[in-house]
Scaffold this motif. Sequence first.
Motif, PDB file in Angstrom:
ATOM      1  N   MET A 249       0.847  -1.183   0.000  1.00 27.36           N
ATOM      2  CA  MET A 249       0.000   0.000   0.000  1.00 27.36           C
ATOM      3  C   MET A 249       0.887   1.239   0.000  1.00 27.36           C
ATOM      4  O   MET A 249       1.859   1.307   0.731  1.00 27.36           O
ATOM      5  CB  MET A 249      -0.863   0.042   1.256  1.00 27.36           C
ATOM      6  CG  MET A 249      -2.168  -0.657   1.141  1.00 27.36           C
ATOM      7  SD  MET A 249      -3.220  -0.230   2.526  1.00 27.36           S
ATOM      8  CE  MET A 249      -3.909  -1.809   2.836  1.00 27.36           C
ATOM      9  N   ASN A 250       0.466   2.190  -0.791  1.00 27.19           N
ATOM     10  CA  ASN A 250       1.224   3.434  -0.801  1.00 27.19           C
ATOM     11  C   ASN A 250       0.672   4.409   0.235  1.00 27.19           C
ATOM     12  O   ASN A 250      -0.386   4.185   0.835  1.00 27.19           O
ATOM     13  CB  ASN A 250       1.254   4.044  -2.210  1.00 27.19           C
ATOM     14  CG  ASN A 250      -0.136   4.412  -2.712  1.00 27.19           C
ATOM     15  OD1 ASN A 250      -1.054   4.603  -1.925  1.00 27.19           O
ATOM     16  ND2 ASN A 250      -0.264   4.499  -4.019  1.00 27.19           N
ATOM     17  N   THR A 251       1.339   5.506   0.433  1.00 25.66           N
ATOM     18  CA  THR A 251       0.948   6.469   1.483  1.00 25.66           C
ATOM     19  C   THR A 251      -0.384   7.135   1.183  1.00 25.66           C
ATOM     20  O   THR A 251      -1.127   7.473   2.103  1.00 25.66           O
ATOM     21  CB  THR A 251       2.039   7.538   1.664  1.00 25.66           C
ATOM     22  OG1 THR A 251       2.297   8.161   0.405  1.00 25.66           O
ATOM     23  CG2 THR A 251       3.300   6.928   2.226  1.00 25.66           C
ATOM     24  N   GLU A 252      -0.714   7.330  -0.090  1.00 22.40           N
ATOM     25  CA  GLU A 252      -2.010   7.939  -0.426  1.00 22.40           C
ATOM     26  C   GLU A 252      -3.162   7.020  -0.041  1.00 22.40           C
ATOM     27  O   GLU A 252      -4.186   7.471   0.469  1.00 22.40           O
ATOM     28  CB  GLU A 252      -2.079   8.260  -1.924  1.00 22.40           C
ATOM     29  CG  GLU A 252      -1.243   9.445  -2.318  1.00 22.40           C
ATOM     30  CD  GLU A 252      -1.377   9.753  -3.806  1.00 22.40           C
ATOM     31  OE1 GLU A 252      -2.329   9.252  -4.451  1.00 22.40           O
ATOM     32  OE2 GLU A 252      -0.527  10.507  -4.306  1.00 22.40           O
ATOM     33  N   THR A 253      -3.014   5.747  -0.262  1.00 18.31           N
ATOM     34  CA  THR A 253      -4.048   4.777   0.101  1.00 18.31           C
ATOM     35  C   THR A 253      -4.216   4.723   1.616  1.00 18.31           C
ATOM     36  O   THR A 253      -5.345   4.715   2.121  1.00 18.31           O
ATOM     37  CB  THR A 253      -3.694   3.381  -0.435  1.00 18.31           C
ATOM     38  OG1 THR A 253      -3.473   3.467  -1.836  1.00 18.31           O
ATOM     39  CG2 THR A 253      -4.799   2.390  -0.149  1.00 18.31           C
ATOM     40  N   ILE A 254      -3.119   4.694   2.335  1.00 20.58           N
ATOM     41  CA  ILE A 254      -3.168   4.679   3.799  1.00 20.58           C
ATOM     42  C   ILE A 254      -3.815   5.955   4.319  1.00 20.58           C
ATOM     43  O   ILE A 254      -4.668   5.907   5.213  1.00 20.58           O
ATOM     44  CB  ILE A 254      -1.757   4.475   4.395  1.00 20.58           C
ATOM     45  CG1 ILE A 254      -1.252   3.079   4.046  1.00 20.58           C
ATOM     46  CG2 ILE A 254      -1.771   4.686   5.911  1.00 20.58           C
ATOM     47  CD1 ILE A 254       0.193   2.822   4.398  1.00 20.58           C
ATOM     48  N   ALA A 255      -3.457   7.101   3.742  1.00 19.64           N
ATOM     49  CA  ALA A 255      -4.046   8.378   4.164  1.00 19.64           C
ATOM     50  C   ALA A 255      -5.548   8.390   3.902  1.00 19.64           C
ATOM     51  O   ALA A 255      -6.336   8.847   4.740  1.00 19.64           O
ATOM     52  CB  ALA A 255      -3.357   9.530   3.446  1.00 19.64           C
ATOM     53  N   THR A 256      -5.960   7.866   2.761  1.00 22.09           N
ATOM     54  CA  THR A 256      -7.392   7.807   2.430  1.00 22.09           C
ATOM     55  C   THR A 256      -8.135   6.924   3.417  1.00 22.09           C
ATOM     56  O   THR A 256      -9.220   7.283   3.908  1.00 22.09           O
ATOM     57  CB  THR A 256      -7.579   7.280   0.989  1.00 22.09           C
ATOM     58  OG1 THR A 256      -6.868   8.126   0.090  1.00 22.09           O
ATOM     59  CG2 THR A 256      -9.047   7.239   0.619  1.00 22.09           C
ATOM     60  N   ILE A 257      -7.575   5.772   3.734  1.00 21.97           N
ATOM     61  CA  ILE A 257      -8.205   4.856   4.695  1.00 21.97           C
ATOM     62  C   ILE A 257      -8.308   5.518   6.064  1.00 21.97           C
ATOM     63  O   ILE A 257      -9.350   5.440   6.735  1.00 21.97           O
ATOM     64  CB  ILE A 257      -7.425   3.521   4.768  1.00 21.97           C
ATOM     65  CG1 ILE A 257      -7.612   2.753   3.466  1.00 21.97           C
ATOM     66  CG2 ILE A 257      -7.894   2.680   5.956  1.00 21.97           C
ATOM     67  CD1 ILE A 257      -6.719   1.533   3.322  1.00 21.97           C
ATOM     68  N   LEU A 258      -7.249   6.205   6.504  1.00 21.44           N
ATOM     69  CA  LEU A 258      -7.270   6.889   7.804  1.00 21.44           C
ATOM     70  C   LEU A 258      -8.299   8.012   7.837  1.00 21.44           C
ATOM     71  O   LEU A 258      -8.978   8.219   8.844  1.00 21.44           O
ATOM     72  CB  LEU A 258      -5.876   7.412   8.150  1.00 21.44           C
ATOM     73  CG  LEU A 258      -4.836   6.356   8.511  1.00 21.44           C
ATOM     74  CD1 LEU A 258      -3.467   6.996   8.710  1.00 21.44           C
ATOM     75  CD2 LEU A 258      -5.268   5.588   9.751  1.00 21.44           C
ATOM     76  N   ILE A 259      -8.432   8.734   6.737  1.00 18.95           N
ATOM     77  CA  ILE A 259      -9.425   9.814   6.667  1.00 18.95           C
ATOM     78  C   ILE A 259     -10.836   9.230   6.769  1.00 18.95           C
ATOM     79  O   ILE A 259     -11.685   9.744   7.499  1.00 18.95           O
ATOM     80  CB  ILE A 259      -9.247  10.636   5.380  1.00 18.95           C
ATOM     81  CG1 ILE A 259      -7.976  11.486   5.490  1.00 18.95           C
ATOM     82  CG2 ILE A 259     -10.466  11.518   5.121  1.00 18.95           C
ATOM     83  CD1 ILE A 259      -7.579  12.163   4.193  1.00 18.95           C
ATOM     84  N   ILE A 260     -11.085   8.155   6.039  1.00 22.60           N
ATOM     85  CA  ILE A 260     -12.414   7.523   6.079  1.00 22.60           C
ATOM     86  C   ILE A 260     -12.709   6.976   7.472  1.00 22.60           C
ATOM     87  O   ILE A 260     -13.790   7.192   8.023  1.00 22.60           O
ATOM     88  CB  ILE A 260     -12.529   6.425   5.005  1.00 22.60           C
ATOM     89  CG1 ILE A 260     -12.522   7.066   3.618  1.00 22.60           C
ATOM     90  CG2 ILE A 260     -13.781   5.586   5.202  1.00 22.60           C
ATOM     91  CD1 ILE A 260     -12.388   6.087   2.469  1.00 22.60           C
ATOM     92  N   LEU A 261     -11.747   6.262   8.068  1.00 23.43           N
ATOM     93  CA  LEU A 261     -11.934   5.750   9.427  1.00 23.43           C
ATOM     94  C   LEU A 261     -12.109   6.886  10.422  1.00 23.43           C
ATOM     95  O   LEU A 261     -12.947   6.807  11.326  1.00 23.43           O
ATOM     96  CB  LEU A 261     -10.749   4.868   9.837  1.00 23.43           C
ATOM     97  CG  LEU A 261     -10.692   3.484   9.203  1.00 23.43           C
ATOM     98  CD1 LEU A 261      -9.394   2.780   9.600  1.00 23.43           C
ATOM     99  CD2 LEU A 261     -11.892   2.659   9.606  1.00 23.43           C
ATOM    100  N   GLY A 262     -11.333   7.937  10.267  1.00 22.04           N
ATOM    101  CA  GLY A 262     -11.458   9.099  11.145  1.00 22.04           C
ATOM    102  C   GLY A 262     -12.839   9.722  11.070  1.00 22.04           C
ATOM    103  O   GLY A 262     -13.419  10.102  12.079  1.00 22.04           O
TER     104      GLY A 262
END
Length: 149
Positions: free
Chosen positions: A1-14
């Motif tokens: 997973m790249n950092t953009e995917t991780i950031a997107t997942i964290l934003i959605i979970l947040g």
Amino acid sequence: MNTETIATILIILGFFIIFPLFWSIIVFLISRLGGWGSMAESYTHHEPHAAECFPLQSAILRLSSSYRNVVKICADEEGVYFSVMFLFRPGHPPFFVPWGEISGIKKNYFLYNVVDLRFQRTSNLPFRVYQRTADKLVAVANGRWTYEE
């Protein structure tokens, strides 16, 4: 997973964690400022027995806390039960008020005819309902309660 995917997942979970928490805090504060919480503390939760229920009703409490089409009002031979929709429940527990502890006076509130309900244990807190709702309560009360014109 790249950092953009991780950031997107964290934003959605947040969002799914922060938004419900924020919503609950706001709804709880409205309950406290408007007076619903005080009324529910003074009157215990008591499910009405063979009640006639009126969902999607409106109410106006102090500080113009407006509960537009989210209040469920049920009435039986003992009194009136008030609750709100599930999404507005934080800080808004249901409560039951016996007929003998309710008084009402018809008033004009801006352009609407309302009945200002007062409950004995929280007499300083207004609970305004539209006149058509109060008329439904009078019909269910069957002589046990009415409001002043």
